[in-house]
Structures are given as C-alpha cells and as structure tokens.
Design a protein around this motif. Sequence first.
Motif, mmCIF file in Angstrom:
data_model
loop_
_atom_site.group_PDB
_atom_site.id
_atom_site.type_symbol
_atom_site.label_atom_id
_atom_site.label_comp_id
_atom_site.label_asym_id
_atom_site.label_seq_id
_atom_site.Cartn_x
_atom_site.Cartn_y
_atom_site.Cartn_z
ATOM 1 N N ALA A 158 -6.821 1.491 -3.455
ATOM 2 C CA ALA A 158 -5.572 0.760 -3.207
ATOM 3 C C ALA A 158 -5.612 -0.047 -1.920
ATOM 4 O O ALA A 158 -4.873 -1.025 -1.781
ATOM 5 C CB ALA A 158 -4.390 1.732 -3.172
ATOM 6 N N ILE A 159 -6.461 0.350 -0.967
ATOM 7 C CA ILE A 159 -6.500 -0.356 0.320
ATOM 8 C C ILE A 159 -6.925 -1.816 0.152
ATOM 9 O O ILE A 159 -6.183 -2.730 0.547
ATOM 10 C CB ILE A 159 -7.416 0.384 1.311
ATOM 11 N N VAL A 163 0.880 4.110 -2.869
ATOM 12 C CA VAL A 163 0.574 5.519 -2.580
ATOM 13 C C VAL A 163 1.674 6.429 -3.120
ATOM 14 O O VAL A 163 1.392 7.465 -3.746
ATOM 15 C CB VAL A 163 0.388 5.726 -1.065
ATOM 16 N N CYS A 177 -6.329 6.072 -3.666
ATOM 17 C CA CYS A 177 -5.816 5.510 -2.412
ATOM 18 C C CYS A 177 -6.853 4.611 -1.750
ATOM 19 O O CYS A 177 -6.513 3.568 -1.178
ATOM 20 C CB CYS A 177 -5.402 6.629 -1.464
ATOM 21 N N SER A 218 -4.374 -3.778 -1.916
ATOM 22 C CA SER A 218 -3.152 -4.072 -1.171
ATOM 23 C C SER A 218 -3.353 -5.245 -0.220
ATOM 24 O O SER A 218 -2.452 -6.073 -0.032
ATOM 25 C CB SER A 218 -2.695 -2.839 -0.386
ATOM 26 N N PHE A 261 -6.621 11.486 -6.410
ATOM 27 C CA PHE A 261 -5.603 10.782 -5.633
ATOM 28 C C PHE A 261 -6.231 10.085 -4.423
ATOM 29 O O PHE A 261 -5.893 8.936 -4.102
ATOM 30 C CB PHE A 261 -4.524 11.762 -5.184
ATOM 31 N N ILE A 262 -7.157 10.749 -3.746
ATOM 32 C CA ILE A 262 -7.821 10.147 -2.587
ATOM 33 C C ILE A 262 -8.627 8.923 -2.998
ATOM 34 O O ILE A 262 -8.601 7.879 -2.334
ATOM 35 C CB ILE A 262 -8.728 11.189 -1.892
ATOM 36 N N PHE A 267 0.834 -1.209 0.000
ATOM 37 C CA PHE A 267 0.000 0.000 0.000
ATOM 38 C C PHE A 267 0.867 1.258 0.000
ATOM 39 O O PHE A 267 0.596 2.209 -0.751
ATOM 40 C CB PHE A 267 -0.916 -0.004 1.223
ATOM 41 N N ALA A 268 1.910 1.269 0.827
ATOM 42 C CA ALA A 268 2.796 2.439 0.882
ATOM 43 C C ALA A 268 3.473 2.659 -0.472
ATOM 44 O O ALA A 268 3.591 3.798 -0.945
ATOM 45 C CB ALA A 268 3.835 2.253 1.981
ATOM 46 N N THR A 322 -6.340 16.187 -6.380
ATOM 47 C CA THR A 322 -6.372 15.718 -4.993
ATOM 48 C C THR A 322 -7.497 14.724 -4.775
ATOM 49 O O THR A 322 -7.317 13.681 -4.124
ATOM 50 C CB THR A 322 -6.531 16.904 -4.034
ATOM 51 N N MET A 377 1.443 6.402 -6.995
ATOM 52 C CA MET A 377 0.297 7.164 -7.491
ATOM 53 C C MET A 377 0.471 8.648 -7.223
ATOM 54 O O MET A 377 0.083 9.492 -8.051
ATOM 55 C CB MET A 377 -0.990 6.650 -6.840
ATOM 56 N N GLY A 378 1.066 9.003 -6.091
ATOM 57 C CA GLY A 378 1.306 10.405 -5.802
ATOM 58 C C GLY A 378 2.257 11.037 -6.804
ATOM 59 O O GLY A 378 2.026 12.161 -7.290
#
Length: 279
Positions: free
Chosen positions: A107-108, A67, A104, A111, A100-101, A63-64, A97, A70-71
């Motif tokens: 992605a949880i 992130v 994420c 992941s 991106f949220i 996940f990290a 933004t 993707m950032g």
Amino acid sequence: RWGGFCVGWVLGWIRWGCSRFPYVIEDLGICFVNEAGFLAIANRAIRQLSSKKGAFTVSIIIFATAVVAMGLGVFLYSGDPNRHRLFPVEWYEEPRTLHFIVLCLFAIPCSVVLGTGAWLLWINAKFIRQISRLEVVPLPGVLLARFRRLTTYYLKAAASWFVGVALLALAFEFGISPLSVTFLGAASGLGFVTALAPQFVFHGLIIRATSDLAGEFARIFKCDYAMEVDRQFLPNIVNLLQASQPKQMWVLSLKDMVALVSGLVSPIVVMWLKAKLGW
C-alpha cells in the motif's frame, strides 16, 4: 516485478508532466484579454504542482484509509462469506498478521502514486476553474489552436496513467468482484477526468469567443461604424466573419474520445484476461 515497474512508470510520467506543464501553458496567455492575470494563475499552479508537501499529505491520507480498510477486512470481516473482497480469499486467512503486513507494504508505493496523482488532479482542476473566469479574446480559431496543445498534454498524461493502472492490475492478485472492478475503475477514472473535464471549459471559452466575435461584426452593421463602412465592403466583411469561425467547437476529437474510453476500461479488461488466462 510488475508492481515496481508500475510505480516507477507512473512516478516517471508524473515527473514528466510537472516539468512539461510550464512549457505547455506558456503560449496560452495570448488567448486572454488580461494576460497578466493569466500569468499569475499559471505561476501559482506551477508552484503548487511542485509542492511535495501537498502530494505527501494526500498520500498519507490515502495510506491511512487503506490500512484501516485492509485491517477491517483481514481481521474483522474475514469470516463473512457474503462480503465483497478486493483480493483473493487466501489473503484473509491465516497467517493474517503476515498477510496484513505484506498488504501494508504494497500500500505504501500505491498510496504515493495515487496521492501524487490526486494532488495533481486537484491543482489542475483549480487552474482550469480559474482561467474559465477570465475574459478571452474574440478569436475562437486562436483559442482552438492553443487549447489543442494543452489537450494533447492531457491525453498523454491520461494514457500514461491508464498504462500504470493496467500494470497495477497485473501486479496484484485481484479477485474479479464488484469491489475490484470499482477500485480499478476509480483509479483509471482519475486519468479519464484529468483529460476530459478541461474540455468543457475549453468548449465554453470557444463559444464565448465566437459569440464576442459575432457581436463585434454585428455592431459594424448596426452601430457607430454603419455609416462609415462603404456598402461594397460589406460582403467582404461577411466573408471574413465566416472564415474566422472555427469548424469545430470542441478541442477533443471523436478519435481522442474513443481512445480515452478505451483507456478507462483497459485495466478492467487486463484484470479479466489475467484471471481467465492465468497470467
């Protein structure tokens, strides 16, 4: 909808795999001379498969990484028209933004699925590597039959994983690019490796058992028992040796291999069909 079903499907099959694994390997102990050593390895693998800490740690790392990637893609490299993108270009435009949220949040669960699958793959790889070092009984036919049950288990797990990755291709708006093909190929590759890699170990163990069996019969002719065995029984001994040799040295059949390769490319085919047909 597809994303939730994808996560539920894969997690359900992972739970099935963890619960079935002890029953699948319980009959393998007879294949090894040191059965107690095999049971120790098997019990350790079962405990590690049930470890939520290991799967959680790998999921956090994935996940990290996602992130950060993707950032960088959304905020730093979004203006580069030559850069390959995993998602359609609209995801890299304003409101960045918010996009991106949302990514994420997607992605949880992804992941969790990938992290749990990677953890199970690692534990399984350790288990297979450790049993490859054990001495097997010189009965290749027995090994072939017992390893077939474990191979079927791996094939079912791989098939469920391929379906999950194909559902992932349906759930997300992947753009057809080298990056998206690589991502889906790597994801489905976890299932492919899980089913295929143990076959090389099984093949080596069957070859070793076949060699040991042939060596035992060779000693009948050349060593201590040569004088004790009546010559009239030698043809029967030769026939027994030939009958004890397995007809194949690979547990995996050609049909199984075709199914694995088809499953490996199925998510990419689904992504291509989705783009072409506008699903």
